[in-house]
Design a protein around this motif. Structure first.
Motif, short mmCIF file in Angstrom:
data_model
loop_
_atom_site.label_atom_id
_atom_site.label_comp_id
_atom_site.label_asym_id
_atom_site.label_seq_id
_atom_site.Cartn_x
_atom_site.Cartn_y
_atom_site.Cartn_z
N ILE A 322 0.83 -1.21 0.00
CA ILE A 322 0.00 0.00 0.00
C ILE A 322 0.87 1.26 0.00
O ILE A 322 0.58 2.23 -0.71
N THR A 323 1.95 1.26 0.78
CA THR A 323 2.82 2.43 0.85
C THR A 323 3.44 2.74 -0.50
O THR A 323 3.45 3.90 -0.95
N LEU A 324 3.98 1.72 -1.18
CA LEU A 324 4.59 1.95 -2.49
C LEU A 324 3.55 2.35 -3.53
O LEU A 324 3.84 3.16 -4.42
N PHE A 325 2.35 1.79 -3.44
CA PHE A 325 1.29 2.16 -4.38
C PHE A 325 0.93 3.64 -4.23
O PHE A 325 0.79 4.37 -5.21
N LEU A 326 0.78 4.09 -2.99
CA LEU A 326 0.48 5.50 -2.75
C LEU A 326 1.65 6.39 -3.19
O LEU A 326 1.44 7.50 -3.69
N ALA A 327 2.87 5.92 -3.00
CA ALA A 327 4.03 6.70 -3.42
C ALA A 327 4.06 6.85 -4.94
O ALA A 327 4.44 7.90 -5.46
N CYS A 328 3.66 5.80 -5.67
CA CYS A 328 3.62 5.89 -7.13
C CYS A 328 2.59 6.90 -7.60
O CYS A 328 2.76 7.52 -8.66
N PHE A 470 17.77 -11.90 -4.47
CA PHE A 470 18.70 -10.80 -4.20
C PHE A 470 19.24 -10.22 -5.50
O PHE A 470 19.46 -9.00 -5.59
N GLY A 471 19.45 -11.07 -6.51
CA GLY A 471 19.93 -10.57 -7.79
C GLY A 471 18.96 -9.62 -8.46
O GLY A 471 19.36 -8.79 -9.28
N CYS A 472 17.67 -9.71 -8.11
CA CYS A 472 16.67 -8.82 -8.69
C CYS A 472 16.66 -7.44 -8.06
O CYS A 472 16.12 -6.50 -8.65
N ILE A 473 17.22 -7.31 -6.86
CA ILE A 473 17.04 -6.06 -6.11
C ILE A 473 18.33 -5.35 -5.77
O ILE A 473 18.27 -4.23 -5.25
N GLY A 494 8.28 4.56 -8.87
CA GLY A 494 7.75 3.71 -9.93
C GLY A 494 8.65 2.51 -10.17
O GLY A 494 8.19 1.36 -10.25
N PHE A 495 9.98 2.76 -10.26
CA PHE A 495 10.93 1.67 -10.39
C PHE A 495 10.88 0.76 -9.17
O PHE A 495 10.92 -0.47 -9.29
N LEU A 496 10.79 1.36 -8.00
CA LEU A 496 10.79 0.57 -6.77
C LEU A 496 9.57 -0.33 -6.69
O LEU A 496 9.66 -1.50 -6.27
N PHE A 497 8.41 0.17 -7.09
CA PHE A 497 7.20 -0.65 -7.05
C PHE A 497 7.30 -1.81 -8.05
O PHE A 497 6.88 -2.94 -7.76
#
Length: 626
Positions: A322-328, A470-473, A494-497
């Motif tokens: 929810i936090t990342l969605f609101l940040a986007c 871990f390789g993805c992040i 946006g990238f982070l989400f």
């Protein structure tokens, strides 16, 4: 050394560019532009505009120290009569201390050589000497000013390589030239050895955008909504971010292909073979993972702890999503200071019910009966570890006099939210979780597990399972750590989400594959192994954080080192619970399936999304599988 009177004489010119532009409309939901006008226009009745421009000062921080300090701690020019602006919970947690400054401006009125205040120090006075020593320490550690005008950071802009302009949202309080004549940080324009230079003269340039009454804009290229662009363009990370996304997508496609191959080829052949069988007894003659169907529901060891971890992981997962969605959507952008942390804390408090529900339901499915202990551990174990670590770190900050130290009143408020809101909601969720029935069918005698190869043993499988997530992040992790410890602005939500979604998929698919391989080796102890397979990503995060500390940071001092690793342990625990917790789905078997396949379908559901998928099937097992 700088004599006491030298603090008034030494100077350096800083070009500080600020945007205070005007526009019609909104840049962020809930935030509107502020209109400014000349004093004579306001006196003629333009009540919807301001003529005074306020400059606020924020905490001072350094890349060489974790300890931020208030503006007043360095004995700079201050004003005593004005009150501080209100601060939200996130600003307090991050140690932001915004207060009015003695710098006063009037719209469209130029001022030159305006003295703010005069400071005189006597080195024979112990109090004055202590102030000077603290100021010299700040210059040695390259502490940076952070000023704010119209909710915009006051930036220090200068040219770098290839005639590019770099704008830093802060500028140093001074610099130092060593005894050997080596300048530190911004002291390249000075040469006197063993001398401190304080930057006590600043040139402040404020840019504004004029909007006429008819709506025609004077300059189409400069808009209020894009006033942050000149800062963000100084940090060109877009290409690296897309490289990270493509790298992560390759991993996801690889794992998806492996899972699809297992589901479409191996399991499809198994289902076709089951369709040709005449009795359930024929199915018992199979081999591999199908032999352990009578032990797959056997409760794991330390099932209480596993259910508590899964409940806490659910709480963190929903909060993060929810936090990342609101940040986007722009609600939690850097312009809205402290909103990100405030949103995360409030969501965590309100999500106690899902944590209690998941922990209670899983614990009951394990055959547990100590429901009170389960609820109490869900409400207090993981949050208690985080709070204890945070409280110890706060004691260090108090001892160092840092602005990041949380006030006692705020500490009490957080405890009140925890005990009065989160804990009762956990009990409510657990009440509904324990009401669910979880019938299971398990062999009375545990099946003997054959000797395992090196790759199917628990520890090697868990270690290998955390590599791909871990390789993805890890590239995105670099920017996040830079934002936290190097005081760089983070805005790429946006990238982070997108990386968050890829991480969830990668963790799920890696867990499915390794769980399938272990079941094929007739090892039915899958619950803890499934949780730790992706949860071990947190161990790689911890190793990377240690590498980042020694290779990227310039942090010095015992207190700063303890604070870094103390906060890193909190992040590692949260990451462990988050990655260990997978997305819970539901599965419903078609009623037309023959009875003899229903039990197999429930086991197949186990491979797709672990424990929660076959809970829906369990009710039918009562009437169909005897």
């Amino acid at each position: 050394m700088v004599p006491s009177r030298g603090l008034r004489a030494l100077c350096s010119v800083l070009l500080v560019g600020v945007s205070a532009r005007l526009a019609l409309g909104f840049y962020l939901p809930g935030l509107a532009p502020v209109s400014f006008c000349e004093e004579k226009e306001r006196q003629r009745g333009a009540a919807d505009c301001r003529s005074e421009i306020e400059l606020f000062v924020n905490r001072l921080d350094s890349v060489e120290s974790v300890l931020p300090y208030e503006y007043r701690a360095f004995d700079f020019c201050t004003v005593e009569s004005e009150n501080r602006p209100s601060e939200n919970l996130g600003q307090v947690l991050f140690g932001e201390r915004i207060e009015p400054s003695p710098y006063k401006f009037t719209f469209n009125v130029k001022k030159q050589c305006v003295p703010v205040c005069t400071k005189t120090y006597n080195t024979n006075n112990q109090e004055d000497k202590a102030k000077l020593d603290f100021l010299k320490k700040g210059m040695l550690l390259n502490y940076q000013h952070h000023w704010i005008v119209d909710n915009m950071p006051v930036t220090w802009c200068y040219n770098v390589e290839d005639k590019q302009k770099f704008c830093n949202p802060g500028f140093p309080i001074g610099c130092y030239v060593t005894g050997s004549g080596q300048p530190k940080d911004a002291c390249h324009i000075f040469s006197t050895q063993d001398t401190f230079y304080i930057f006590n003269h600043v040139n402040i340039t404020i840019y504004y955008h004029k909007v006429e009454n008819d709506g025609a804009e004077e300059n189409k290229e400069i808009r209020w909504a894009s006033r942050w662009d000149y800062i963000l363009e100084s940090m060109p990370h877009t290409n690296i971010q897309w490289f990270s996304i493509m790298n992560s997508l390759v991993i996801v496609l690889f794992l998806s292909g492996m899972v699809a191959m297992i589901m479409l080829r191996t399991l499809h052949k198994d289902i076709a073979r089951y369709n040709q069988m005449d009795s359930v007894e024929d199915a018992q003659e199979e081999f591999g993972w199908k032999l352990v169907h009578g032990d797959i529901f056997r409760p794991p060891r330390k099932g209480m702890l596993l259910s508590v971890f899964l409940g806490s992981g659910t709480q963190i997962f929903i909060m993060t999503f929810i936090t990342l969605f609101l940040a986007c959507l722009g609600f939690l952008s850097p312009a809205n200071r402290g909103a990100l942390m405030t949103c995360a804390v409030v969501l965590w408090v309100l999500l106690g019910a899902p944590a209690g529900y998941v922990a209670a339901r899983l614990y009951k499915s394990f055959g547990g009966e100590k429901w009170k202990t389960n609820v109490l551990l869900t409400a207090f174990l993981c949050p208690g570890i985080v709070f204890t670590d945070f409280f110890v770190m706060n004691l260090i900050l108090w001892g160092e006099g840092s602005s990041a130290a949380m006030p006692f009143g705020t500490l009490v408020a957080i405890l009140a939210l925890w005990f009065c809101v989160s804990v009762p909601l956990t009990f409510v969720g657990a009440y509904f979780g324990f009401k669910k029935r979880h019938p299971v069918r398990t062999n009375q005698i545990p099946r003997q597990i054959p000797e395992q190869s090196f790759y199917t043993r628990p520890l090697p499988g868990i270690i290998m399972g955390g590599i791909l997530p871990f390789g993805c992040i890890f590239i995105q992790l670099f920017f996040i750590l830079n934002s936290i410890w190097s005081h760089q602005m983070y805005y790429m939500f946006g990238f982070l989400f997108l990386v968050f979604i890829i991480l969830v998929i990668t963790c799920s698919e890696a867990t499915i594959l390794l769980c399938y391989f272990h079941l094929c080796a007739e090892d039915y102890h899958w619950q803890w192994r499934s949780f730790l397979t992706s949860g071990f990503t947190a161990a790689y995060f911890l190793v990377y954080a240690i590498h980042y500390f020694f290779s990227k940071l310039q942090i010095t001092g015992l207190a700063s080192t303890i604070l870094y690793f103390g906060y890193t342990m909190i992040m590692a625990l949260i990451f462990f619970l988050f990655t260990g917790m997978r997305v819970l789905k539901s599965f419903s078997s078609p009623s037309s399936l023959p009875r003899k396949f229903l039990y197999f379908i429930c086991q197949y559901s186990l491979l797709v999304s672990r424990w929660s998928l076959f809970e829906v099937c369990s009710d039918r097992l009562i009437n169909t599988v005897k």
